[in-house]
Design a protein around this motif. Sequence first.
Motif, PDB file in Angstrom:
ATOM      1  N   GLY A  10       0.831  -1.193   0.000  1.00 26.50           N
ATOM      2  CA  GLY A  10       0.000   0.000   0.000  1.00 26.50           C
ATOM      3  C   GLY A  10       0.870   1.248   0.000  1.00 26.50           C
ATOM      4  N   LEU A  11       0.256   2.411   0.196  1.00 27.54           N
ATOM      5  CA  LEU A  11       1.036   3.640   0.112  1.00 27.54           C
ATOM      6  C   LEU A  11       2.064   3.752   1.220  1.00 27.54           C
ATOM      7  N   ALA A  12       1.785   3.212   2.402  1.00 31.23           N
ATOM      8  CA  ALA A  12       2.787   3.239   3.474  1.00 31.23           C
ATOM      9  C   ALA A  12       4.014   2.432   3.068  1.00 31.23           C
ATOM     10  N   GLY A  13       3.795   1.225   2.544  1.00 30.95           N
ATOM     11  CA  GLY A  13       4.909   0.387   2.111  1.00 30.95           C
ATOM     12  C   GLY A  13       5.654   0.974   0.929  1.00 30.95           C
ATOM     13  N   LEU A  14       4.914   1.527  -0.039  1.00 31.88           N
ATOM     14  CA  LEU A  14       5.566   2.130  -1.199  1.00 31.88           C
ATOM     15  C   LEU A  14       6.362   3.361  -0.792  1.00 31.88           C
ATOM     16  N   SER A  15       5.818   4.154   0.132  1.00 32.58           N
ATOM     17  CA  SER A  15       6.547   5.324   0.618  1.00 32.58           C
ATOM     18  C   SER A  15       7.876   4.914   1.241  1.00 32.58           C
ATOM     19  N   ALA A  16       7.846   3.886   2.076  1.00 34.97           N
ATOM     20  CA  ALA A  16       9.077   3.399   2.705  1.00 34.97           C
ATOM     21  C   ALA A  16      10.047   2.856   1.661  1.00 34.97           C
ATOM     22  N   ALA A  17       9.533   2.084   0.718  1.00 33.02           N
ATOM     23  CA  ALA A  17      10.389   1.476  -0.299  1.00 33.02           C
ATOM     24  C   ALA A  17      11.057   2.535  -1.167  1.00 33.02           C
ATOM     25  N   VAL A  18      10.297   3.548  -1.555  1.00 32.20           N
ATOM     26  CA  VAL A  18      10.846   4.624  -2.379  1.00 32.20           C
ATOM     27  C   VAL A  18      11.946   5.369  -1.626  1.00 32.20           C
ATOM     28  N   GLU A  19      11.732   5.596  -0.335  1.00 39.49           N
ATOM     29  CA  GLU A  19      12.736   6.285   0.473  1.00 39.49           C
ATOM     30  C   GLU A  19      14.005   5.452   0.624  1.00 39.49           C
ATOM     31  N   LEU A  20      13.843   4.147   0.709  1.00 33.04           N
ATOM     32  CA  LEU A  20      14.974   3.254   0.957  1.00 33.04           C
ATOM     33  C   LEU A  20      15.744   2.877  -0.296  1.00 33.04           C
ATOM     34  N   ALA A  21      15.104   2.880  -1.446  1.00 29.98           N
ATOM     35  CA  ALA A  21      15.690   2.309  -2.660  1.00 29.98           C
ATOM     36  C   ALA A  21      17.073   2.864  -3.000  1.00 29.98           C
ATOM     37  N   PRO A  22      17.346   4.168  -2.832  1.00 25.84           N
ATOM     38  CA  PRO A  22      18.688   4.653  -3.175  1.00 25.84           C
ATOM     39  C   PRO A  22      19.767   4.251  -2.176  1.00 25.84           C
ATOM     40  N   GLN A  23      19.385   3.747  -1.003  1.00 25.90           N
ATOM     41  CA  GLN A  23      20.381   3.473   0.039  1.00 25.90           C
ATOM     42  C   GLN A  23      20.379   2.032   0.536  1.00 25.90           C
ATOM     43  N   ALA A  24      19.515   1.171  -0.001  1.00 22.62           N
ATOM     44  CA  ALA A  24      19.472  -0.229   0.434  1.00 22.62           C
ATOM     45  C   ALA A  24      18.845  -1.078  -0.658  1.00 22.62           C
TER      46      ALA A  24
END
Length: 434
Positions: A10-24
């Motif tokens: 959902g949007l909570a998970g996608l928000s976290a994933a988008v934030e993390l993608a450049p660093q993990a």
Amino acid sequence: MSHVHVIGGGLAGLSAAVELAPQAQVTVYEAGPACGGRARSFHDRALDTVIDNGNHLLLSANPATFRYLDRLGARDTLQGPGAPIFPWHDLEAGLSWTLRLSPGRLPFWLLRRGSRVPGMRLGEVRALFRLMKAGDQASVADCLLPGQFARRLLEPLAVSGLNTGIDRGSARLLGNIVRRTLAKGGQACCPWMAARGLSESFVTPALHYLEQFHAQVLTGTRVSALAFEDGSGRVSALETSSGPVRLGAEDAVILAVPSPVAVGLLPGLEGPDEFESIANAHYRLQQPLRPRGALKQAGFLGLVGGVAEWVFLHDEVLSVTVSAANCYADWRQDEMLAHIWAELHQALDPLVETPLPQDMPAARLIREKRATFAATPEQDKKRPGAKTAHPNLALAGDWTDTGLPSTIEGAIQSGLVAVGALGFRTASAGAACT
């Protein structure tokens, strides 16, 4: 590089994933066939068109949301009037008007009869201060004052914002919304909608962004259990429908699933356990409406005194939202669709160049039975924070303790907070949309 496993697309998970993608390294596990949760689009066979599973009106005072959209390059997928205007219709009084907020913090709109709520008295505005100062136990009804300001503005905003009736809805949560919006002036209250559907704005761009960073998004993959190390309490493995997944020493997990699912996966977790439904009615017209005046500029209409609450004009589709819809659970689908269609006639016919057809067109009613947690003071106290007793596990979701009711802003904000709770970087939210 750390590997972060985000459970829930959902949007909570996608928000976290988008934030993390450049660093993990990131893997998203979504049990359903598509990401987006309660904020997605799909092709409806009965109407032969794409519709959203729910309608969402954004305000410019949603910094986390606009930061998310800007990161994805998706801000231009929204549409809005470009000004803090809100057209309304009172079904009981047969009266239409437009709320026109002043741009700055000084509420000059309250002094102009053509801009404020008709029939209101200036003294009723004290309810806003009462809401912002409300204690944890107060309901919205405890803070409102009798009059048209409450009936024609604060009550419908409370029901749609909290998805809970005013007798039970948390005054503290509504006060937090008031503090972020009306109290900051019109520039914080500019309304925006997804122009081509929620998925085109919030989901598809996120998936493209994650693909650029080689993140994995596994739809149709359910996580049924978490394994924990003795002693440290770290999550050591996930049990998924595709088999077990072992976690390395630097790996982490963000649990971004609905409250009942999270409670089932994490022993000892308490979360909201009372829910309210939302009903959305979609009508497929033969041709687009031709609205006039403020309705043409805004693209939506707020309703007072009936079943329907918000009407959104999407080309050939009229979409209607009914919040706090548990009280309509016993209504038959055809009965509810016909009732709303009659209300649309009453409200829209004077505001469009050609009246709606007398016969109801093809229509679809979607009921989200557990759309949000019931935003009562009691349920609000059950919302956990992002941090858990497990050092590599954080929680996300609009049901966590965001300070807001269940909203897109709350969901996206919760994803950012979860990322920070695990020790990863999060940039500050950008300026609100103006």
